[in-house]
Design a protein around this motif. Structure first.
Motif, PDB file in Angstrom:
ATOM      1  N   ASP A 139       0.825  -1.210   0.000  1.00  0.00           N
ATOM      2  CA  ASP A 139       0.000   0.000   0.000  1.00  0.00           C
ATOM      3  C   ASP A 139       0.860   1.262   0.000  1.00  0.00           C
ATOM      4  N   ARG A 140       2.172   1.120   0.154  1.00  0.00           N
ATOM      5  CA  ARG A 140       3.088   2.274   0.170  1.00  0.00           C
ATOM      6  C   ARG A 140       4.301   1.961  -0.714  1.00  0.00           C
ATOM      7  N   LEU A 141       4.087   2.058  -2.012  1.00  0.00           N
ATOM      8  CA  LEU A 141       5.135   1.723  -2.971  1.00  0.00           C
ATOM      9  C   LEU A 141       6.186   2.822  -3.046  1.00  0.00           C
ATOM     10  N   ARG A 142       7.452   2.400  -3.133  1.00  0.00           N
ATOM     11  CA  ARG A 142       8.564   3.328  -3.337  1.00  0.00           C
ATOM     12  C   ARG A 142       8.921   3.355  -4.816  1.00  0.00           C
ATOM     13  N   ASP A 143       9.392   4.510  -5.306  1.00  0.00           N
ATOM     14  CA  ASP A 143       9.878   4.588  -6.686  1.00  0.00           C
ATOM     15  C   ASP A 143      11.213   5.312  -6.702  1.00  0.00           C
ATOM     16  N   ALA A 144      11.674   5.692  -7.886  1.00  0.00           N
ATOM     17  CA  ALA A 144      13.011   6.271  -8.032  1.00  0.00           C
ATOM     18  C   ALA A 144      13.218   7.514  -7.171  1.00  0.00           C
ATOM     19  N   ARG A 145      12.137   8.200  -6.856  1.00  0.00           N
ATOM     20  CA  ARG A 145      12.271   9.409  -6.036  1.00  0.00           C
ATOM     21  C   ARG A 145      12.577   9.085  -4.580  1.00  0.00           C
ATOM     22  N   ASP A 146      12.293   7.826  -4.153  1.00  0.00           N
ATOM     23  CA  ASP A 146      12.478   7.442  -2.756  1.00  0.00           C
ATOM     24  C   ASP A 146      13.653   6.493  -2.557  1.00  0.00           C
ATOM     25  N   LEU A 147      14.240   6.043  -3.640  1.00  0.00           N
ATOM     26  CA  LEU A 147      15.271   5.008  -3.565  1.00  0.00           C
ATOM     27  C   LEU A 147      16.655   5.630  -3.751  1.00  0.00           C
ATOM     28  N   PRO A 148      17.730   4.905  -3.388  1.00  0.00           N
ATOM     29  CA  PRO A 148      19.075   5.502  -3.396  1.00  0.00           C
ATOM     30  C   PRO A 148      19.506   6.023  -4.767  1.00  0.00           C
ATOM     31  N   ARG A 149      20.281   7.090  -4.739  1.00  0.00           N
ATOM     32  CA  ARG A 149      20.906   7.625  -5.943  1.00  0.00           C
ATOM     33  C   ARG A 149      22.304   8.100  -5.574  1.00  0.00           C
ATOM     34  N   LEU A 150      23.136   8.252  -6.591  1.00  0.00           N
ATOM     35  CA  LEU A 150      24.522   8.656  -6.377  1.00  0.00           C
ATOM     36  C   LEU A 150      24.920   9.555  -7.529  1.00  0.00           C
ATOM     37  N   GLU A 151      25.638  10.638  -7.230  1.00  0.00           N
ATOM     38  CA  GLU A 151      26.087  11.523  -8.299  1.00  0.00           C
ATOM     39  C   GLU A 151      27.452  12.097  -7.952  1.00  0.00           C
ATOM     40  N   ASN A 152      28.341  12.076  -8.936  1.00  0.00           N
ATOM     41  CA  ASN A 152      29.677  12.664  -8.861  1.00  0.00           C
ATOM     42  C   ASN A 152      30.444  12.253  -7.602  1.00  0.00           C
ATOM     43  N   PRO A 153      30.686  10.944  -7.414  1.00  0.00           N
ATOM     44  CA  PRO A 153      31.480  10.521  -6.243  1.00  0.00           C
ATOM     45  C   PRO A 153      32.901  11.058  -6.343  1.00  0.00           C
ATOM     46  N   PRO A 154      33.572  11.254  -5.214  1.00  0.00           N
ATOM     47  CA  PRO A 154      34.901  11.893  -5.233  1.00  0.00           C
ATOM     48  C   PRO A 154      35.952  11.114  -6.017  1.00  0.00           C
ATOM     49  N   GLU A 155      35.855   9.776  -6.076  1.00  0.00           N
ATOM     50  CA  GLU A 155      36.875   9.014  -6.806  1.00  0.00           C
ATOM     51  C   GLU A 155      36.706   9.110  -8.305  1.00  0.00           C
ATOM     52  N   GLY A 156      35.576   9.639  -8.776  1.00  0.00           N
ATOM     53  CA  GLY A 156      35.387   9.880 -10.198  1.00  0.00           C
ATOM     54  C   GLY A 156      34.994   8.678 -11.025  1.00  0.00           C
ATOM     55  N   VAL A 157      34.590   7.583 -10.390  1.00  0.00           N
ATOM     56  CA  VAL A 157      34.119   6.411 -11.132  1.00  0.00           C
ATOM     57  C   VAL A 157      32.912   5.822 -10.410  1.00  0.00           C
ATOM     58  N   ILE A 158      32.013   5.217 -11.196  1.00  0.00           N
ATOM     59  CA  ILE A 158      30.883   4.464 -10.662  1.00  0.00           C
ATOM     60  C   ILE A 158      30.849   3.138 -11.403  1.00  0.00           C
ATOM     61  N   ALA A 159      30.703   2.038 -10.655  1.00  0.00           N
ATOM     62  CA  ALA A 159      30.590   0.717 -11.257  1.00  0.00           C
ATOM     63  C   ALA A 159      29.379   0.007 -10.689  1.00  0.00           C
ATOM     64  N   SER A 160      28.714  -0.747 -11.544  1.00  0.00           N
ATOM     65  CA  SER A 160      27.553  -1.519 -11.113  1.00  0.00           C
ATOM     66  C   SER A 160      27.595  -2.887 -11.771  1.00  0.00           C
ATOM     67  N   ALA A 161      27.281  -3.923 -10.979  1.00  0.00           N
ATOM     68  CA  ALA A 161      27.282  -5.295 -11.500  1.00  0.00           C
ATOM     69  C   ALA A 161      26.318  -6.152 -10.682  1.00  0.00           C
ATOM     70  N   ASN A 162      25.094  -5.647 -10.490  1.00  0.00           N
ATOM     71  CA  ASN A 162      24.038  -6.391  -9.791  1.00  0.00           C
ATOM     72  C   ASN A 162      24.366  -6.632  -8.321  1.00  0.00           C
ATOM     73  N   GLU A 163      25.192  -5.744  -7.747  1.00  0.00           N
ATOM     74  CA  GLU A 163      25.634  -5.939  -6.375  1.00  0.00           C
ATOM     75  C   GLU A 163      24.602  -5.409  -5.378  1.00  0.00           C
ATOM     76  N   ASN A 164      24.795  -5.755  -4.105  1.00  0.00           N
ATOM     77  CA  ASN A 164      23.937  -5.294  -3.022  1.00  0.00           C
ATOM     78  C   ASN A 164      24.096  -3.776  -2.849  1.00  0.00           C
ATOM     79  N   PRO A 165      22.983  -3.016  -2.839  1.00  0.00           N
ATOM     80  CA  PRO A 165      23.101  -1.557  -2.656  1.00  0.00           C
ATOM     81  C   PRO A 165      23.761  -1.151  -1.349  1.00  0.00           C
ATOM     82  N   ASN A 166      23.801  -2.051  -0.373  1.00  0.00           N
ATOM     83  CA  ASN A 166      24.462  -1.723   0.887  1.00  0.00           C
ATOM     84  C   ASN A 166      25.935  -1.424   0.697  1.00  0.00           C
ATOM     85  N   THR A 167      26.504  -1.822  -0.452  1.00  0.00           N
ATOM     86  CA  THR A 167      27.921  -1.575  -0.693  1.00  0.00           C
ATOM     87  C   THR A 167      28.193  -0.158  -1.181  1.00  0.00           C
ATOM     88  N   TRP A 168      27.147   0.600  -1.567  1.00  0.00           N
ATOM     89  CA  TRP A 168      27.412   1.949  -2.082  1.00  0.00           C
ATOM     90  C   TRP A 168      26.450   3.001  -1.556  1.00  0.00           C
TER      91      TRP A 168
END
Length: 747
Positions: A440-469
C-alpha cells in the motif's frame, strides 16, 4: 521430397547478402507523412532520418519487423503463453504457468494512463511493425513452427516488455518452494539470505523437474537479469569527456535480444540498443547524455499464502490452450487481490496443495515506455534522472554520464515499502495485514538511493547489493551478485589515472574473479594440511599462485573448477547432493560457505572429501589442459531447443574465457567436463561524451534475424576479439559510414 516439407527454408536457408535483404524491405505505400531515409552500414545497422517523430516511430517499427519479425513473433508467443501452438502438448503446463503469471495484466491501465506523445509514438511504431509482419516476406521459421503472421497489438507489446522485466527472484523462489517442508529448510533460507543467493543455471535450480527447468530457462533467457555498467568522470578520462560503458547479460542465443539503431527526428537524436518489438532504447547515447543499466536484483515480488482466504477472495476463469497437432486443453486461472495463484500451474511447486499468490510490481500500472522515451530525449543528467519516476520493471541501476561531466546512478524501480525480509522463509501470510501493508506504500526512483559525482570519479555496477554503495538503503532485496564483478571493475577503473574508450572495451573483456583466487588459495591450504601431504601434487601445482584469471588458456582455472565440481556435492546436506544442483551450488554460496562448511566437517570426513575430490578430478585434469577446452561458447539459433532437428541450428562452438562472476560473464554451474555456455555478456556498448561520434556497439550474433543472412552472425568474430562497430551521431559521419540509403515513401 524434403524440399516440399514445411520448415525446409529454416533447415536449409538460402544465403542472403546485405543488398538482397535491403531489397526485401517494404519501402513504398507506407503510412508516413513525409519520406524517410534509412541509412545502413555493412552490418545492417540502420540509421533513420525522419521529418516527424511519428514517421521515425513508423520506420523503427518497420525495421524491427523486417530484421527481427520471427523473433518478435516468438516473444509474443512466450509472453502470451502460446508455446503449445508451436511445440504441442509438452509445452502445455509451461503455457499454463505463463498465463497465470499474466505478463499483460496491467496493459489496459498502462495504456489508459499514457500521455498523448507516448500514445502517438507507440501506435506509429506498431503500424510500421505490423506493415513488415503482415506484408513482408514470411520468415523461414514460420513453416517449421506452424506460425502464421498476425498483427502485433499494444497489449502484446506491453506483455513482451513485462516478460523482459521478469523478476529474477522467481527462479530462486521456485527452487526454494520445492524445498519447503523438508528438514533443514529454515537453515537453507537463512543461509540464502546471508549469501545473497546468486543467479544459478535454471536447470540447476530445477533439479529433476524438466518443466520447471524449461520455465526457468525461458524466464532467465529473456529477462534483463544481469549486466555490467561503469561511468567515468572527465577528471579520469583521457579525452576530458565523461565515459560510459555497459554490457547486458542475457541468454547467448541467436538472434540477439538487442538490435542496434540510430535515429533523428525533431525530438529524437540518439543511437543505442533496442529490444525487438519495443519502441525504446534501453542503453545508448544522445548528444547530451549516455546511459546503461544493470539489473538491481530487487525483490519486486512477494509470495503470499492465500489458502485460508475465503472463496469470495478468488476470481476464477478458464483459459484455453491450443496445442499443435493435438486437442485444445482447458486450465484454471485464479487471481486474488494479492496476485495470481501461481501454484495452480504444475511447474510451480506447492506443499500439500497450498495456494500461493504472487504480488508483483509488474502487475502494477508502471510506465517504462514513457520513462525511456523521455530519457532518450534528456539534454542533461538532471532531466535523465527525473525521467524514471514511474519506471517499475525490471528494477534497474541506471548509470549515466552527460556532456557537462556529471556522472551518476539512479535506482529505477517500484518496490513495496518493506521493513525487512522474513527470517524463516519467503512465503508471507496473506491474512496478516502487516505482511500485505508494504504494497500500500510503494517506493519509486524518487524514494530510492541515488549517487552523483562521487569523489573518486568512477561508478561501477554489477548487480551488487546496494548496501555496498548507498547510505542506509531501504530493504531492496536478497538475491544480489556476489560482488566479485563490481570489485574487479573498480580495480580496473582505479588502476589508471586517465582512461580511454579502449580501456572501457578491455574492461568488458576481463576474465578475472578475485574471490576465485581467494577460494583456490583456501582450498590449497587445506590440501597442504592433510596428513602425509597433499594428494595429486602435479595437478595441484597447476593451481598454485593462480590470480583468479579465467583466461581461455588457463590451466589453473580448469583445475580449480574440476576440484569444486567434485568437492561441493560432498558438502551439501544429506539428500540434497543431487549431482550438485540447486541454489547451494551458486557462486554466492561457494564463496560464503564452501571453506566454512569444509572446516566444520569432522577431520576424518574432511580428509576423505578432499582426497576423493582430488582423485576424481585428476583424470579429467589430465584429459583436458585448459579452461577453454571444456568451457565452450555455443553460437546457436533459439531453434536449437527444437526436438529432432535442434542440432541443425548450431553454427559453431568456440573456446571462451570468463566464468560466473568475471566482468566478461560466461555463466556455468559446477563443472565435470566439457559444457556449453548459454548465458552471459551478449552485447557491449562504449561511449565517450567528448565526441558525438565516439560510440561503439557489438552484439553476440548480428543485426539480422533472417536465417541465411550475411548479417545473421557476422558480429561473432568482433565479439570474440573485443572490437566494436562505430555508430556516430554527426550527420556527416553517418552519411560517410552508412553508405547504403533506403528511402521510405508515403502513400
Amino acid at each position: 521430397m524434403a524440399a516440399t516439407l514445411p520448415g525446409c527454408a529454416a533447415l536449409a536457408p538460402r544465403e542472403a547478402g546485405v543488398d538482397r535483404r535491403l531489397a526485401d524491405l517494404p519501402r513504398a505505400g507506407l503510412d508516413l507523412r513525409r519520406p524517410v531515409t534509412v541509412r545502413w552500414n555493412d552490418h545492417l545497422v540502420p540509421w533513420i532520418e525522419a521529418e516527424t517523430d511519428a514517421d521515425l516511430a513508423f520506420a523503427l517499427g518497420l525495421v524491427h519487423g523486417h530484421l527481427r519479425g520471427a523473433q518478435v513473433s516468438l516473444l509474443r508467443m512466450v509472453a502470451r503463453g502460446r508455446l503449445s501452438e508451436m511445440a504441442g502438448p509438452f509445452a502445455r503446463d509451461i503455457d499454463h504457468a505463463l498465463r497465470v503469471l499474466d505478463f499483460g495484466r496491467a496493459a489496459p491501465a498502462i495504456e489508459a494512463a499514457w500521455p498523448a506523445e507516448t500514445q502517438e509514438f507507440v501506435h506509429a511504431f506498431l503500424a510500421g511493425l505490423n506493415h513488415a509482419l503482415l506484408r513482408g516476406r514470411r520468415p523461414p521459421e514460420f513453416g517449421l513452427l506452424g506460425l502464421s503472421p498476425e498483427p502485433f497489438t499494444v497489449a502484446d507489446m506491453l506483455a513482451v516488455g513485462r516478460l523482459a522485466g521478469t523478476d529474477i527472484n522467481w527462479l530462486a523462489y521456485f527452487s526454494l518452494l520445492a524445498e519447503r517442508g523438508n528438514p533443514g529448510f529454515t537453515r537453507l533460507w537463512r543461509r540464502t539470505l546471508e549469501a545473497g543467493a546468486g543467479l544459478a543455471d535454471p536447470a540447476e535450480h530445477a533439479g529433476a523437474d524438466p518443466k520447471r527447468a524449461a520455465l526457468g530457462s525461458i524466464l532467465a533467457g529473456v529477462s534483463r537479469s544481469g549486466s555490467n555498467a561503469v561511468a567515468v568522470a572527465p577528471s579520469r578520462s583521457a579525452s576530458g569527456g565523461a565515459l560510459l560503458a555497459s554490457d547486458p547479460h542475457l541468454g547467448l542465443s541467436l538472434p540477439n535480444l538487442w538490435l542496434v539503431a540510430g535515429m533523428r527526428s525533431p525530438s529524437f537524436h540518439a543511437v543505442g540498443m533496442m529490444v525487438p518489438g519495443l519502441p525504446i532504447i534501453g542503453l545508448g547515447r544522445n548528444p547530451g547524455v549516455a546511459w546503461g543499466g544493470t539489473n538491481l536484483r530487487a525483490a519486486s515480488s512477494d509470495l503470499f499464502d492465500v489458502s485460508r482466504l475465503p472463496p469470495s477472495a478468488f476470481a476464477e476463469s478458464e483459459t484455453v490452450i491450443r496445442q499443435r497437432l493435438w486437442f485444445r486443453a482447458r486450465r484454471k486461472v485464479r487471481t486474488t487481490t494479492l496476485g495470481p495463484v501461481v501454484t495452480d500451474a504444475p511447474p510451480v511447486p506447492s506443499r500439500n496443495g497450498e495456494a500461493l499468490a504472487l504480488r508483483w510490481a509488474g502487475h502494477e500500472p508502471t510506465d517504462e515506455i514513457t520513462a525511456l522515451l523521455r530519457a532518450v530525449r534528456a539534454p542533461d543528467a538532471e532531466a535523465f534522472r527525473e525521467s524514471f519516476a514511474r519506471f517499475g520493471v525490471s528494477p534497474q541501476n541506471m548509470l549515466y554520464a552527460d556532456r557537462a561531466g556529471t556522472i551518476g546512478r539512479v535506482t529505477a524501480a517500484v518496490l513495496p515499502g518493506r521493513a525487512g525480509f522474513p527470517a524463516d522463509g519467503p512465503v508471507l501470510d496473506g491474512n496478516d495485514p502487516a505482511a500485505t501493508a508494504p504494497w500500500d506504500r510503494l517506493r519509486d526512483a524518487r524514494d530510492l538511493p541515488r549517487l552523483e559525482n562521487p569523489p573518486e570519479g568512477v561508478i561501477a555496477s554489477a548487480n551488487e547489493n546496494p548496501n555496498t554503495w548507498a547510505e542506509d538503503p531501504p530493504p531492496i532485496g536478497w538475491f544480489f551478485s556476489d560482488g566479485d564483478r563490481v570489485e574487479r571493475l573498480r580495480q580496473l577503473l582505479l588502476a589508471k589515472p586517465k582512461l580511454t574508450p579502449a580501456d572501457m572495451a578491455a574492461l568488458q573483456m576481463d576474465t578475472r574473479a578475485p574471490k576465485a583466487a581467494a577460494l583456490a588459495a583456501g582450498l590449497l591450504a587445506r590440501f597442504d594440511a592433510l596428513p602425509g601431504g597433499p594428494p595429486e601434487p602435479a595437478m595441484l601445482a597447476r593451481l598454485r599462485g593462480w590470480d583468479g584469471d579465467y583466461a581461455e588458456n588457463s590451466e589453473a582455472a580448469l583445475v580449480f573448477e574440476l576440484l569444486l565440481g567434485k568437492l561441493v556435492p560432498a558438502l551439501l546436506p544429506e539428500g540434497r547432493s543431487g549431482g550438485g544442483r540447486g541454489a547451494e551450488t551458486g557462486w554466492n554460496f561457494l564463496t560464503t560457505f564452501a571453506l566454512r562448511d569444509l572446516d566444520a566437517l569432522p577431520p576424518e570426513r574432511r580428509e576423505a572429501a578432499l582426497r576423493a575430490a582430488a582423485a576424481e578430478a585428476a583424470p579429467l585434469a589430465a584429459r583436458y589442459r585448459t579452461w577453454g577446452e571444456v568451457h565452450r561458447l555455443r553460437a546457436a539459433h533459439w531453434l536449437v531447443n527444437a526436438p529432432v532437428v535442434g542440432r541443425r541450428f548450431v553454427f559453431g562452438t568456440y573456446p571462451v574465457g570468463g566464468s560466473r562472476e568475471t566482468p566478461m560473464k560466461t555463466g556455468h554451474g559446477l563443472v565435470s567436463g566439457p559444457h556449453e555456455v548459454s548465458f552471459g555478456s551478449m552485447a557491449r556498448f562504449v561511449s565517450d561524451l567528448a565526441d558525438p561520434d565516439a560510440n561503439w556497439f557489438t552484439l553476440f550474433g548480428g543485426q539480422d534475424g533472417w536465417l541465411g543472412s550475411a548479417a545473421f552472425a557476422d558480429q561473432v568474430p568482433l565479439w570474440r576479439e573485443g572490437r566494436g562497430i562505430r555508430v556516430p551521431l554527426r550527420p556527416a559521419t553517418v552519411a560517410a559510414e552508412f553508405p547504403r540509403a533506403t528511402v521510405l515513401s508515403p502513400r
